[in-house]
Design a protein around this motif. Structure first.
Motif, PDB file in Angstrom:
ATOM      1  N   PHE A 132       0.822  -1.209   0.000  1.00  0.00           N
ATOM      2  CA  PHE A 132       0.000   0.000   0.000  1.00  0.00           C
ATOM      3  C   PHE A 132       0.856   1.258   0.000  1.00  0.00           C
ATOM      4  O   PHE A 132       0.581   2.223  -0.724  1.00  0.00           O
ATOM      5  CB  PHE A 132      -0.922  -0.002   1.222  1.00  0.00           C
ATOM      6  CG  PHE A 132      -1.765   1.233   1.344  1.00  0.00           C
ATOM      7  CD1 PHE A 132      -2.903   1.393   0.559  1.00  0.00           C
ATOM      8  CD2 PHE A 132      -1.424   2.246   2.233  1.00  0.00           C
ATOM      9  CE1 PHE A 132      -3.682   2.547   0.661  1.00  0.00           C
ATOM     10  CE2 PHE A 132      -2.190   3.390   2.341  1.00  0.00           C
ATOM     11  CZ  PHE A 132      -3.325   3.544   1.552  1.00  0.00           C
ATOM     12  N   LEU A 133       1.924   1.278   0.781  1.00  0.00           N
ATOM     13  CA  LEU A 133       2.743   2.471   0.937  1.00  0.00           C
ATOM     14  C   LEU A 133       3.851   2.594  -0.107  1.00  0.00           C
ATOM     15  O   LEU A 133       4.173   3.701  -0.555  1.00  0.00           O
ATOM     16  CB  LEU A 133       3.382   2.495   2.336  1.00  0.00           C
ATOM     17  CG  LEU A 133       2.428   2.622   3.525  1.00  0.00           C
ATOM     18  CD1 LEU A 133       3.210   2.457   4.817  1.00  0.00           C
ATOM     19  CD2 LEU A 133       1.704   3.956   3.502  1.00  0.00           C
ATOM     20  N   VAL A 134       4.429   1.472  -0.482  1.00  0.00           N
ATOM     21  CA  VAL A 134       5.663   1.509  -1.273  1.00  0.00           C
ATOM     22  C   VAL A 134       5.424   1.296  -2.762  1.00  0.00           C
ATOM     23  O   VAL A 134       6.071   1.946  -3.594  1.00  0.00           O
ATOM     24  CB  VAL A 134       6.663   0.465  -0.738  1.00  0.00           C
ATOM     25  CG1 VAL A 134       7.948   0.464  -1.565  1.00  0.00           C
ATOM     26  CG2 VAL A 134       6.962   0.719   0.731  1.00  0.00           C
ATOM     27  N   LEU A 135       4.512   0.406  -3.131  1.00  0.00           N
ATOM     28  CA  LEU A 135       4.329   0.080  -4.552  1.00  0.00           C
ATOM     29  C   LEU A 135       4.023   1.306  -5.408  1.00  0.00           C
ATOM     30  O   LEU A 135       4.628   1.471  -6.483  1.00  0.00           O
ATOM     31  CB  LEU A 135       3.246  -0.985  -4.716  1.00  0.00           C
ATOM     32  CG  LEU A 135       3.016  -1.483  -6.147  1.00  0.00           C
ATOM     33  CD1 LEU A 135       4.293  -2.089  -6.723  1.00  0.00           C
ATOM     34  CD2 LEU A 135       1.878  -2.505  -6.186  1.00  0.00           C
ATOM     35  N   PRO A 136       3.106   2.201  -5.013  1.00  0.00           N
ATOM     36  CA  PRO A 136       2.874   3.392  -5.851  1.00  0.00           C
ATOM     37  C   PRO A 136       4.120   4.266  -5.992  1.00  0.00           C
ATOM     38  O   PRO A 136       4.347   4.856  -7.059  1.00  0.00           O
ATOM     39  CB  PRO A 136       1.760   4.138  -5.095  1.00  0.00           C
ATOM     40  CG  PRO A 136       1.085   3.099  -4.274  1.00  0.00           C
ATOM     41  CD  PRO A 136       2.171   2.143  -3.871  1.00  0.00           C
ATOM     42  N   LYS A 137       4.928   4.345  -4.937  1.00  0.00           N
ATOM     43  CA  LYS A 137       6.153   5.141  -5.010  1.00  0.00           C
ATOM     44  C   LYS A 137       7.132   4.531  -6.007  1.00  0.00           C
ATOM     45  O   LYS A 137       7.717   5.235  -6.846  1.00  0.00           O
ATOM     46  CB  LYS A 137       6.812   5.222  -3.625  1.00  0.00           C
ATOM     47  CG  LYS A 137       5.980   5.890  -2.546  1.00  0.00           C
ATOM     48  CD  LYS A 137       6.727   5.898  -1.228  1.00  0.00           C
ATOM     49  CE  LYS A 137       5.876   6.400  -0.080  1.00  0.00           C
ATOM     50  NZ  LYS A 137       5.484   7.808  -0.247  1.00  0.00           N
TER      51      LYS A 137
END
Length: 248
Positions: A132-137
């Motif tokens: 949730f936190l890292v994949l979009p980044k």
């Protein structure tokens, strides 16, 4: 020391496995992707643009001042500026700049969430916090960073042209001819690939260090510093490897 290094490498790849799990809700993923694009890519345009303009101008002055042999065609100034920008500056040097700007942003943001217990709360609710936190980044930094490379390349050439027009250090027509001379489009592909790879390393390693930050605010600062150091070294290492594989 070797054991600690191997443990860190193993933990990093296990972390990537968590990150690249299929998102539970694609709608939320794309919403976060747009947000991270604004925070990581669009916010970097100003610093990349300013540096590229000045570096393009500096390259013109340095190249022209060292080309004292009257037998050399002055259009080679434009040629050398183009090759320097596309082969190394617009990918490697810009990535090193982003390692400080983008890497510290990611590491400190995720590290603060770890220290404040927000990530633990997500895990308790059954949310894949890493994804949730890292994949979009990671996805926004990797997929859109070649656009930053192209932006840097164009502004670098414009910066060189601006210096040529203001100082008349060489005829502007010679500079334009040099830019067009012996153009190899594969170099743009090569530079774009390097930029995407470097930004993947920056985003994933910075997120990894922030995700496992410990020790309060000092731990967040240490994870941010460690991210910048590690990614800078890996950028130079992979620059050598990719150049050897793709150009020779």
């Amino acid at each position: 020391m070797i054991r600690r290094f191997l443990e860190s490498v193993g933990s990093y790849f296990l972390f990537l496995r968590m990150v690249f799990r299929k998102p539970e809700k694609w709608r939320i993923f794309w919403k976060q992707f747009v947000i991270e694009t604004d925070k990581l890519i669009l916010s970097s345009i100003l610093i990349v643009g300013v540096i590229s303009l000045f570096i393009g101008g500096v390259l013109v002055i340095q190249t022209a001042s060292n080309m004292s042999n009257p037998m050399l065609d002055r259009m080679l100034v434009g040629y050398m500026v183009r090759e320097t920008l596309v082969l190394e500056f617009c990918s490697t040097v810009v990535a090193l700049i982003l390692a400080g700007k983008m890497g510290s942003n990611i590491a400190s943001e995720i590290g603060s969430m770890r220290i404040s217990g927000q990530i633990d709360a997500m895990d308790m609710m059954g949310v894949n916090s890493a994804g949730f936190l890292v994949l979009p980044k990671v996805m926004s930094a990797t997929l859109l960073s070649p656009l930053l490379m192209m932006f840097s390349f164009v502004l670098g050439l414009l910066g060189g042209w601006g210096v040529v027009e203001m100082t008349e250090i060489i005829p502007a027509s010679k500079y334009i001819t040099g830019i067009k001379y012996a153009y190899n489009g594969f170099y743009v592909v090569y530079s774009g690939f390097k930029m995407a790879l470097f930004c993947f390393l920056i985003s994933s390693i910075s997120a990894f260090n922030g995700y496992y930050a410990q020790g309060g605010s000092l731990g967040v600062g240490a994870s941010s510093t460690r991210s910048i150091v590690v990614t800078s070294i890996l950028i130079l290492l992979f620059d050598l490897i990719v150049t050897q594989l793709m150009l020779y």
